[in-house]
Design a protein around this motif. Structure first.
Motif, PDB file in Angstrom:
ATOM      1  N   GLN A  79       0.819  -1.216   0.000  1.00 44.10           N
ATOM      2  CA  GLN A  79       0.000   0.000   0.000  1.00 44.10           C
ATOM      3  C   GLN A  79       0.857   1.272   0.000  1.00 44.10           C
ATOM      4  OE1 GLN A  79      -3.253  -0.040  -0.335  1.00 44.10           O
ATOM      5  NE2 GLN A  79      -3.374  -2.283  -0.251  1.00 44.10           N
ATOM      6  N   GLY A  80       2.176   1.105   0.008  1.00 44.59           N
ATOM      7  CA  GLY A  80       3.072   2.257  -0.042  1.00 44.59           C
ATOM      8  C   GLY A  80       3.564   2.745   1.300  1.00 44.59           C
ATOM      9  N   TYR A  81       3.261   2.018   2.379  1.00 48.89           N
ATOM     10  CA  TYR A  81       3.722   2.425   3.702  1.00 48.89           C
ATOM     11  C   TYR A  81       5.180   2.015   3.913  1.00 48.89           C
ATOM     12  CZ  TYR A  81      -1.104   3.445   5.084  1.00 48.89           C
ATOM     13  OH  TYR A  81      -2.375   3.981   5.164  1.00 48.89           O
ATOM     14  N   THR A  82       5.873   2.786   4.733  1.00 45.29           N
ATOM     15  CA  THR A  82       7.253   2.468   5.106  1.00 45.29           C
ATOM     16  C   THR A  82       7.224   1.568   6.322  1.00 45.29           C
ATOM     17  OG1 THR A  82       8.064   4.584   4.255  1.00 45.29           O
ATOM     18  CG2 THR A  82       9.478   3.400   5.819  1.00 45.29           C
ATOM     19  N   VAL A  83       7.702   0.340   6.155  1.00 45.55           N
ATOM     20  CA  VAL A  83       7.629  -0.678   7.207  1.00 45.55           C
ATOM     21  C   VAL A  83       9.039  -1.200   7.483  1.00 45.55           C
ATOM     22  CG1 VAL A  83       6.583  -2.858   7.923  1.00 45.55           C
ATOM     23  CG2 VAL A  83       5.348  -1.337   6.366  1.00 45.55           C
ATOM     24  N   GLU A  84       9.377  -1.319   8.758  1.00 46.75           N
ATOM     25  CA  GLU A  84      10.676  -1.857   9.137  1.00 46.75           C
ATOM     26  C   GLU A  84      10.701  -3.374   8.919  1.00 46.75           C
ATOM     27  OE1 GLU A  84      11.761  -0.593  13.081  1.00 46.75           O
ATOM     28  OE2 GLU A  84      11.012   1.457  12.716  1.00 46.75           O
ATOM     29  N   PRO A  85      11.880  -3.953   8.663  1.00 50.44           N
ATOM     30  CA  PRO A  85      11.965  -5.412   8.489  1.00 50.44           C
ATOM     31  C   PRO A  85      11.399  -6.147   9.701  1.00 50.44           C
ATOM     32  CG  PRO A  85      14.008  -4.360   7.812  1.00 50.44           C
ATOM     33  CD  PRO A  85      13.191  -3.288   8.463  1.00 50.44           C
ATOM     34  N   VAL A  86      10.675  -7.206   9.444  1.00 48.48           N
ATOM     35  CA  VAL A  86       9.996  -7.970  10.495  1.00 48.48           C
ATOM     36  C   VAL A  86      10.747  -9.271  10.749  1.00 48.48           C
ATOM     37  CG1 VAL A  86       7.897  -9.257  11.067  1.00 48.48           C
ATOM     38  CG2 VAL A  86       7.733  -6.982  10.038  1.00 48.48           C
ATOM     39  N   GLN A  87      10.997  -9.574  12.015  1.00 50.09           N
ATOM     40  CA  GLN A  87      11.617 -10.849  12.383  1.00 50.09           C
ATOM     41  C   GLN A  87      10.666 -11.750  13.155  1.00 50.09           C
ATOM     42  OE1 GLN A  87      15.518 -10.788  14.175  1.00 50.09           O
ATOM     43  NE2 GLN A  87      16.096  -8.908  13.116  1.00 50.09           N
ATOM     44  N   THR A  88       9.883 -11.178  14.060  1.00 52.20           N
ATOM     45  CA  THR A  88       9.026 -12.009  14.904  1.00 52.20           C
ATOM     46  C   THR A  88       7.581 -11.527  14.812  1.00 52.20           C
ATOM     47  OG1 THR A  88       9.693 -10.686  16.850  1.00 52.20           O
ATOM     48  CG2 THR A  88      10.892 -12.736  16.433  1.00 52.20           C
ATOM     49  N   ASN A  89       7.004 -11.067  15.908  1.00 53.06           N
ATOM     50  CA  ASN A  89       5.577 -10.735  15.915  1.00 53.06           C
ATOM     51  C   ASN A  89       5.305  -9.245  16.020  1.00 53.06           C
ATOM     52  OD1 ASN A  89       6.457 -10.601  18.642  1.00 53.06           O
ATOM     53  ND2 ASN A  89       4.384 -11.017  19.397  1.00 53.06           N
ATOM     54  N   MET A  90       6.294  -8.417  15.725  1.00 54.69           N
ATOM     55  CA  MET A  90       6.110  -6.967  15.803  1.00 54.69           C
ATOM     56  C   MET A  90       6.296  -6.328  14.433  1.00 54.69           C
ATOM     57  SD  MET A  90       7.921  -5.829  19.353  1.00 54.69           S
ATOM     58  CE  MET A  90       7.447  -6.601  20.897  1.00 54.69           C
ATOM     59  N   VAL A  91       5.382  -5.415  14.114  1.00 58.75           N
ATOM     60  CA  VAL A  91       5.436  -4.668  12.861  1.00 58.75           C
ATOM     61  C   VAL A  91       5.494  -3.190  13.206  1.00 58.75           C
ATOM     62  CG1 VAL A  91       4.239  -4.131  10.710  1.00 58.75           C
ATOM     63  CG2 VAL A  91       4.064  -6.432  11.694  1.00 58.75           C
ATOM     64  N   TYR A  92       6.519  -2.507  12.699  1.00 63.94           N
ATOM     65  CA  TYR A  92       6.666  -1.064  12.899  1.00 63.94           C
ATOM     66  C   TYR A  92       6.451  -0.359  11.570  1.00 63.94           C
ATOM     67  CZ  TYR A  92       8.625  -1.763  17.583  1.00 63.94           C
ATOM     68  OH  TYR A  92       8.799  -2.083  18.908  1.00 63.94           O
ATOM     69  N   VAL A  93       5.498   0.573  11.563  1.00 60.42           N
ATOM     70  CA  VAL A  93       5.167   1.309  10.348  1.00 60.42           C
ATOM     71  C   VAL A  93       5.194   2.801  10.654  1.00 60.42           C
ATOM     72  CG1 VAL A  93       2.691   1.080  10.835  1.00 60.42           C
ATOM     73  CG2 VAL A  93       3.453   1.607   8.515  1.00 60.42           C
ATOM     74  N   GLN A  94       5.668   3.592   9.696  1.00 59.38           N
ATOM     75  CA  GLN A  94       5.767   5.032   9.885  1.00 59.38           C
ATOM     76  C   GLN A  94       4.451   5.711   9.533  1.00 59.38           C
ATOM     77  OE1 GLN A  94       8.302   6.640  11.248  1.00 59.38           O
ATOM     78  NE2 GLN A  94       9.508   4.758  11.452  1.00 59.38           N
ATOM     79  N   LEU A  95       3.866   6.402  10.520  1.00 57.12           N
ATOM     80  CA  LEU A  95       2.660   7.202  10.296  1.00 57.12           C
ATOM     81  C   LEU A  95       2.922   8.692  10.434  1.00 57.12           C
ATOM     82  CD1 LEU A  95      -0.127   5.136  12.066  1.00 57.12           C
ATOM     83  CD2 LEU A  95       0.355   5.311   9.625  1.00 57.12           C
ATOM     84  N   ASN A  96       4.068   9.022  11.034  1.00 52.79           N
ATOM     85  CA  ASN A  96       4.491  10.413  11.179  1.00 52.79           C
ATOM     86  C   ASN A  96       3.404  11.260  11.824  1.00 52.79           C
ATOM     87  OD1 ASN A  96       6.981   9.745   9.936  1.00 52.79           O
ATOM     88  ND2 ASN A  96       5.990   9.824   7.933  1.00 52.79           N
ATOM     89  N   THR A  97       2.970  12.333  11.198  1.00 49.63           N
ATOM     90  CA  THR A  97       2.041  13.271  11.837  1.00 49.63           C
ATOM     91  C   THR A  97       0.591  12.795  11.848  1.00 49.63           C
ATOM     92  OG1 THR A  97       1.742  14.475   9.758  1.00 49.63           O
ATOM     93  CG2 THR A  97       3.501  15.227  11.225  1.00 49.63           C
TER      94      THR A  97
END
Length: 334
Positions: free
Chosen positions: A268-286
């Motif tokens: 969908q065009g979101y910036t997502v950090e590499p995933v190793q286990t059960n956590m997903v980090y995505v940038q939403l900024n403001t």
């Protein structure tokens, strides 16, 4: 509308099998050491992880607090990561209740602490400084798994420098499943480890601190001091035993769902950090607060953070992950 809660893996509900085990658990007064189910949990987990003894406590925060206080006396110091739970997210308990000074350092990108920086942070033997006694690591660190080779280096480093080594293993079993090794392959390098049962393992309450018999005896006294003694706690310990026997390998599903979520968001065009286990980090900024409200109206519960963390767990399935991806897609078009 059913709610999909991605705030943490602490929000899980006990499974029917776990509830049945809790209902059937024999109990006694644990403060007197007479609860057979608690005793079994402590002995079982200590054995599995390669330690002499264990101590069942209500929370991971208390387990880590007792760990630090059992390692360090008043006016002594532990070295820890800036974003580590034992430093940032436990109310300053080590300093407030233990009079222990934290020396925080920045984490590396892979979740490790640079041992050269740790070496530089160790205080000289001089009465101007707190005595450095302990290095505390965390696994997983924001979903990142510490390599076994690094743990071996950290073990050698602490021995060479006269330090103890503690592991905040809140998600130890996520790390073990990701690495494809028994959890004891990780904990063999540590003097103490705290294991949380109420995160990915799905128990409703509790953590276990493991170490030597003498160390756990000290921690048990400290547990009483901070109000952590429980009575017929076998009802809760039974949930932990059930989780260890039935809900470890299924963590692979949580990891797969996190990867599925990350791939969907990236598409969908979101910036997502590499995933190793059960956590997903995505940038939403403001737009973090805006997204929280948008998602809540569509049955998805998240926190409001520019770097948004979402955690998959046993109450989230693949279909729900696709539903969440759809919410993000709708938000991107809004």
């Amino acid at each position: 509308m059913s709610i999909i809660d991605l705030r943490s893996d602490t929000v899980t509900q006990p499974t029917p099998g776990m509830l049945a085990a809790m209902h059937a658990a024999p109990t006694g007064d644990d403060v007197y050491g007479e609860d057979p189910t608690v005793n079994r949990l402590e002995a079982e987990l200590a054995t599995r992880l390669g330690f002499q003894a264990g101590l069942f406590v209500p929370s991971g925060t208390m387990s880590n607090l007792l760990a630090l206080m059992a390692h360090c006396e008043r006016g002594e110091e532990y070295i820890v990561g800036q974003q580590a739970h034992t430093y940032k997210y436990e109310g300053g308990g080590a300093a407030v209740l233990g009079s222990i000074q934290p020396q925080p350092l920045e984490f590396q990108a892979d979740g490790t602490l640079d041992l050269d920086q740790v070496k530089a942070a160790i205080k000289p033997d001089d009465f101007h400084f707190a005595r450095t006694r302990l290095l505390a690591l965390e696994n997983t660190m924001q979903g990142k798994v510490l390599p076994l080779s690094y743990l071996a280096q950290a073990r050698d480093f602490t021995r060479e420098n006269g330090l103890q080594l503690h592991l905040d293993g809140a998600r130890l079993y996520n790390a073990a499943v990701k690495l494809g090794v028994p959890a004891g392959e990780i904990t063999q390098y540590f003097d103490s480890v705290s294991v949380c049962l109420s995160k990915g393992l799905g128990a409703p309450v509790g953590s276990v601190l493991c170490g030597t018999k003498a160390y756990i005896a000290k921690a048990r006294r400290l547990r009483k001091m901070v109000g952590g003694g429980m009575r017929q706690a076998g009802i809760l310990a039974a949930a932990g035993l059930y989780a260890l026997d039935h809900q470890v390998q299924r963590l692979e599903q949580d990891h797969a769902h996190a990867a599925q979520l990350a791939e969907g968001l990236q598409a969908q065009g979101y910036t997502v950090e590499p995933v190793q286990t059960n956590m997903v980090y995505v940038q939403l900024n403001t737009r973090a607060s805006e997204f929280k409200a948008f998602a809540a109206a569509r049955g998805v519960t998240v926190t409001a953070a520019p770097r948004l963390r979402m955690v998959t767990h046993l109450d989230v399935d693949a279909a729900q992950v696709e539903q969440v991806v759809g919410v993000f897609a709708d938000f991107a078009r809004s």
